[in-house]
Design an enzyme around this catalytic site. Structure first.
Site, mmCIF file in Angstrom:
data_model
loop_
_atom_site.group_PDB
_atom_site.id
_atom_site.type_symbol
_atom_site.label_atom_id
_atom_site.label_comp_id
_atom_site.label_asym_id
_atom_site.label_seq_id
_atom_site.Cartn_x
_atom_site.Cartn_y
_atom_site.Cartn_z
ATOM 1 N N GLY A 68 0.781 -1.237 0.000
ATOM 2 C CA GLY A 68 0.000 0.000 0.000
ATOM 3 C C GLY A 68 0.806 1.278 0.000
ATOM 4 O O GLY A 68 0.236 2.353 -0.124
ATOM 5 N N GLU A 85 4.884 -5.829 2.411
ATOM 6 C CA GLU A 85 4.600 -6.481 1.114
ATOM 7 C C GLU A 85 4.417 -5.445 0.024
ATOM 8 O O GLU A 85 3.330 -5.307 -0.550
ATOM 9 C CB GLU A 85 3.305 -7.296 1.219
ATOM 10 C CG GLU A 85 3.378 -8.465 2.144
ATOM 11 C CD GLU A 85 2.005 -9.085 2.396
ATOM 12 O OE1 GLU A 85 0.979 -8.449 2.087
ATOM 13 O OE2 GLU A 85 1.973 -10.199 2.922
ATOM 14 N N PRO A 86 5.431 -4.699 -0.302
ATOM 15 C CA PRO A 86 5.251 -3.647 -1.308
ATOM 16 C C PRO A 86 5.173 -4.194 -2.720
ATOM 17 O O PRO A 86 5.883 -5.136 -3.081
ATOM 18 C CB PRO A 86 6.514 -2.795 -1.155
ATOM 19 C CG PRO A 86 7.537 -3.764 -0.650
ATOM 20 C CD PRO A 86 6.808 -4.769 0.193
ATOM 21 N N GLY A 87 4.300 -3.612 -3.502
ATOM 22 C CA GLY A 87 4.237 -3.906 -4.931
ATOM 23 C C GLY A 87 4.577 -2.631 -5.669
ATOM 24 O O GLY A 87 5.678 -2.426 -6.156
ATOM 25 N N ARG A 88 3.595 -1.697 -5.676
ATOM 26 C CA ARG A 88 3.772 -0.491 -6.503
ATOM 27 C C ARG A 88 4.983 0.333 -6.083
ATOM 28 O O ARG A 88 5.605 0.969 -6.933
ATOM 29 C CB ARG A 88 2.490 0.332 -6.523
ATOM 30 C CG ARG A 88 2.209 1.166 -5.324
ATOM 31 C CD ARG A 88 0.817 1.754 -5.376
ATOM 32 N NE ARG A 88 -0.181 0.742 -5.121
ATOM 33 C CZ ARG A 88 -1.281 0.576 -5.848
ATOM 34 N NH1 ARG A 88 -1.519 1.361 -6.865
ATOM 35 N NH2 ARG A 88 -2.141 -0.354 -5.529
ATOM 36 N N TYR A 113 -9.590 2.704 -12.602
ATOM 37 C CA TYR A 113 -9.541 3.531 -11.382
ATOM 38 C C TYR A 113 -9.483 5.019 -11.687
ATOM 39 O O TYR A 113 -9.218 5.809 -10.795
ATOM 40 C CB TYR A 113 -8.284 3.210 -10.567
ATOM 41 C CG TYR A 113 -7.997 1.759 -10.335
ATOM 42 C CD1 TYR A 113 -8.769 1.010 -9.440
ATOM 43 C CD2 TYR A 113 -6.941 1.126 -10.974
ATOM 44 C CE1 TYR A 113 -8.483 -0.319 -9.210
ATOM 45 C CE2 TYR A 113 -6.648 -0.205 -10.750
ATOM 46 C CZ TYR A 113 -7.432 -0.922 -9.871
ATOM 47 O OH TYR A 113 -7.146 -2.226 -9.638
ATOM 48 N N CYS A 141 -12.732 -0.874 -28.787
ATOM 49 C CA CYS A 141 -14.043 -0.546 -29.334
ATOM 50 C C CYS A 141 -14.932 0.072 -28.262
ATOM 51 O O CYS A 141 -16.134 -0.129 -28.230
ATOM 52 C CB CYS A 141 -14.701 -1.813 -29.844
ATOM 53 S SG CYS A 141 -14.989 -2.962 -28.504
ATOM 54 N N GLU A 142 -14.306 0.752 -27.311
ATOM 55 C CA GLU A 142 -15.043 1.390 -26.228
ATOM 56 C C GLU A 142 -14.320 2.677 -25.895
ATOM 57 O O GLU A 142 -13.153 2.841 -26.256
ATOM 58 C CB GLU A 142 -15.006 0.526 -24.956
ATOM 59 C CG GLU A 142 -15.721 -0.767 -25.054
ATOM 60 C CD GLU A 142 -15.810 -1.440 -23.699
ATOM 61 O OE1 GLU A 142 -16.006 -0.740 -22.696
ATOM 62 O OE2 GLU A 142 -15.673 -2.665 -23.669
ATOM 63 N N TYR A 181 1.001 -3.207 -11.884
ATOM 64 C CA TYR A 181 -0.376 -3.422 -12.333
ATOM 65 C C TYR A 181 -0.579 -2.947 -13.773
ATOM 66 O O TYR A 181 -1.633 -2.422 -14.132
ATOM 67 C CB TYR A 181 -1.371 -2.754 -11.361
ATOM 68 C CG TYR A 181 -1.108 -3.156 -9.926
ATOM 69 C CD1 TYR A 181 -1.364 -4.462 -9.513
ATOM 70 C CD2 TYR A 181 -0.547 -2.276 -9.001
ATOM 71 C CE1 TYR A 181 -1.084 -4.864 -8.210
ATOM 72 C CE2 TYR A 181 -0.271 -2.666 -7.706
ATOM 73 C CZ TYR A 181 -0.538 -3.959 -7.312
ATOM 74 O OH TYR A 181 -0.244 -4.360 -6.034
HETATM 75 N N1 LLP Z 1 -0.376 -7.328 0.063
HETATM 76 C C1 LLP Z 1 -1.667 -7.618 -0.164
HETATM 77 C C2 LLP Z 1 -2.338 -8.575 0.700
HETATM 78 C C3 LLP Z 1 -2.355 -7.011 -1.227
HETATM 79 O O1 LLP Z 1 -3.642 -7.290 -1.433
HETATM 80 C C4 LLP Z 1 -1.677 -6.098 -2.070
HETATM 81 C C5 LLP Z 1 -2.362 -5.487 -3.200
HETATM 82 C C6 LLP Z 1 -0.318 -5.826 -1.804
HETATM 83 C C7 LLP Z 1 0.292 -6.456 -0.724
HETATM 84 C C8 LLP Z 1 0.467 -4.859 -2.643
HETATM 85 O O2 LLP Z 1 -0.059 -3.600 -2.588
HETATM 86 P P1 LLP Z 1 0.738 -2.358 -3.220
HETATM 87 O O3 LLP Z 1 1.977 -2.149 -2.397
HETATM 88 O O4 LLP Z 1 1.086 -2.699 -4.604
HETATM 89 O O5 LLP Z 1 -0.209 -1.234 -3.113
HETATM 90 N N2 LLP Z 1 -4.585 -3.311 -9.275
HETATM 91 C C9 LLP Z 1 -4.583 -2.211 -8.359
HETATM 92 C C10 LLP Z 1 -4.092 -2.535 -7.016
HETATM 93 C C11 LLP Z 1 -4.707 -3.726 -6.365
HETATM 94 C C12 LLP Z 1 -3.901 -4.094 -5.196
HETATM 95 C C13 LLP Z 1 -4.316 -5.373 -4.623
HETATM 96 N N3 LLP Z 1 -3.553 -5.754 -3.481
HETATM 97 C C14 LLP Z 1 -3.891 -0.992 -8.981
HETATM 98 O O6 LLP Z 1 -3.622 -1.023 -10.173
HETATM 99 O O7 LLP Z 1 -3.678 0.007 -8.303
#
Ligand code: LLP
Length: 410
Positions: free
Chosen positions: A227, A268-271, A311, A337-338, A365
């Site tokens: 997050g 748990e970073p993603g973005r 979003y 097509c949208e 993402y």
């Molecule tokens: N841990 C859990 C349990 C999660 O559900 C998520 C993301 C993360 C970690 C990683 O979150 P981050 O650090 O990336 O914010 N598709 C969407 C985001 C959906 C996120 C789902 N869970 C987007 O494009 O923003």
């Protein structure tokens, strides 16, 4: 990405040349940015025992997973296929946490068979887990925390309506299951959405988690999920991770004093790790003017970058082919097509048909949410590391599209 002699480069590789060599649409990742973001986070959380598990869902490519593993990070996975990819990329099963939701118990068993720890997010699943494994397999528990009070109404709302996790008010039910089945709970987990996460929410969630943790003996970790975001728009205010690390360290020490041992703090970073490394290059196929602003139509769309459509997300757009051109205003669309705006009313250097545009922050993402809608193939992906370009996903072909379809000669 830097401007050198009026052309955009990543590590001395010209983006225009990349588009010409690999074609568009093309996802381009800068490994240096991933390195920078991992180091920032590691340093920020240096003040306490921690572990960073990369959220594999954000950019799910085996070469990227392998790169991230080389930094010693763990992995957060959401499906059995993600965990298999993690294992294939060389992650140790001990370094993977499986946080699923709404899955069948079969999937949980498969994760356990692969030696992966699971994070349980419902009481019924916890009960089935207890009946099946008792205390022989460790697990962690995903909690939801509403209300997170005061000005952080958005966080309260999100947790409140969230399908994720077991509400912390059910602590007695959790404990009853632990007693009945002699469960071995090694961790507690919470995830706050990036849509509201700031330092006060972070600290409040941390305090609540630490207070709940007092009811559990011998935890190995408390996991704060992902997050943490990055600025998508120049005006976006985001968490200062260095500051977060400092203030969190104080809370963590206070928790350790009360708790009597020092469970690791997991993230748990993603973005945060992979958004900024990614660029989506696309060719302008059509320029259309009418009463409104000109439309620059491109060879991509929400089939490749879903975030603007899904979003209303902002992704900065620049013109790679005419970096110094006069700034004008455009709508940038895809070829679906949208209605598929990639950017509305954007100031971009003079666009001509055939120019290459670049959508920024397309690492997280982006490719992983791409689809074959309109029977269009998914883009190729390349990563630039130490000045070299590596192809890490080939562009799909027509054959890929029809590969699993079963034709019937009626
Ligand atoms: N841990 C859990 C349990 C999660 O559900 C998520 C993301 C993360 C970690 C990683 O979150 P981050 O650090 O990336 O914010 N598709 C969407 C985001 C959906 C996120 C789902 N869970 C987007 O494009 O923003």
């Amino acid at each position: 990405m830097q401007l050198k002699n009026s052309t955009y480069h990543i590590q001395d590789i010209s983006m225009q040349a990349l588009a010409e060599e690999y074609g568009t649409p093309l996802f381009v990742y800068n490994a240096f940015t991933i390195d920078r973001q991992i180091n920032r986070l590691q340093n920020a959380f240096d003040g306490f025992p921690h572990r960073i598990n990369y959220a594999a869902k954000s950019l799910t490519n085996i070469a990227v997973l392998r790169l991230i593993r080389s930094y010693g990070l763990g992995l957060d996975v959401v499906s059995v296929n993600e965990l298999k990819m993690g294992l294939d990329a060389g992650f140790d099963p001990d370094d993977i946490l499986f946080t699923s939701n709404s899955v069948s118990f079969e999937e949980i068993k498969q994760a356990i068979d692969h030696g992966i720890k699971v994070n349980i997010d419902s009481l019924s699943l916890l009960e089935t887990f207890g009946k099946t494994f008792g205390g022989s397999e460790p697990c962690s528990i995903r909690l939801k925390l509403d209300p997170l009070v005061g000005e952080h109404e958005a966080s309260t709302k999100w947790h409140n309506k969230s399908k994720f996790g077991i509400h912390y008010s059910r602590l007695d039910d959790i404990k009853a299951l632990i007693d009945s089945y002699d469960l071995n709970i090694v961790g507690l987990h919470v995830h706050n959405s990036s849509s509201f996460l700031d330092i006060p929410v972070y600290l409040e969630a941390a305090e609540r988690m630490f207070s709940i943790a007092q009811s559990f003996e011998e935890l190995d970790f408390v996991d704060f999920g992902g997050g943490i975001t990055i600025p998508f728009h120049p005006d976006d205010e985001v968490i200062d991770v260095e500051k977060l690390g400092h203030v969190l360290a104080v809370k963590v020490e206070a928790f350790y004093d009360d708790y009597g041992s020092r469970p690791e703090i997991w993230f748990e970073p993603g973005r945060f790790l992979v958004s900024e490394c990614g660029y989506l290059l696309t060719t302008v196929t059509v320029l259309k003017g009418d009463r409104d602003l000109p439309y620059a139509g491109t060879d991509t769309g929400f089939n490749h970058l879903l975030r603007p459509k899904m979003y209303d997300a902002y992704h900065e757009i620049c013109n790679i082919s005419n970096a110094k051109g006069e700034l004008k205003r455009y709508h940038v669309t895809g070829n679906m097509c949208e209605t598929d705006f990639l950017g509305r009313d954007r100031e971009i250097a003079d666009i001509r048909e055939g120019d290459i545009l670049c959508l920024k922050n397309a690492g997280a993402y982006g490719a992983c949410m791409a689809s074959n809608y309109n029977s269009r193939v998914r883009p190729a992906e390349v990563i630039i590391k130490n000045g070299e370009v590596h192809l890490i996903r080939e562009r799909e072909t027509y054959e890929d599209l029809v590969h699993k379809q079963v034709d019937i000669d009626w």
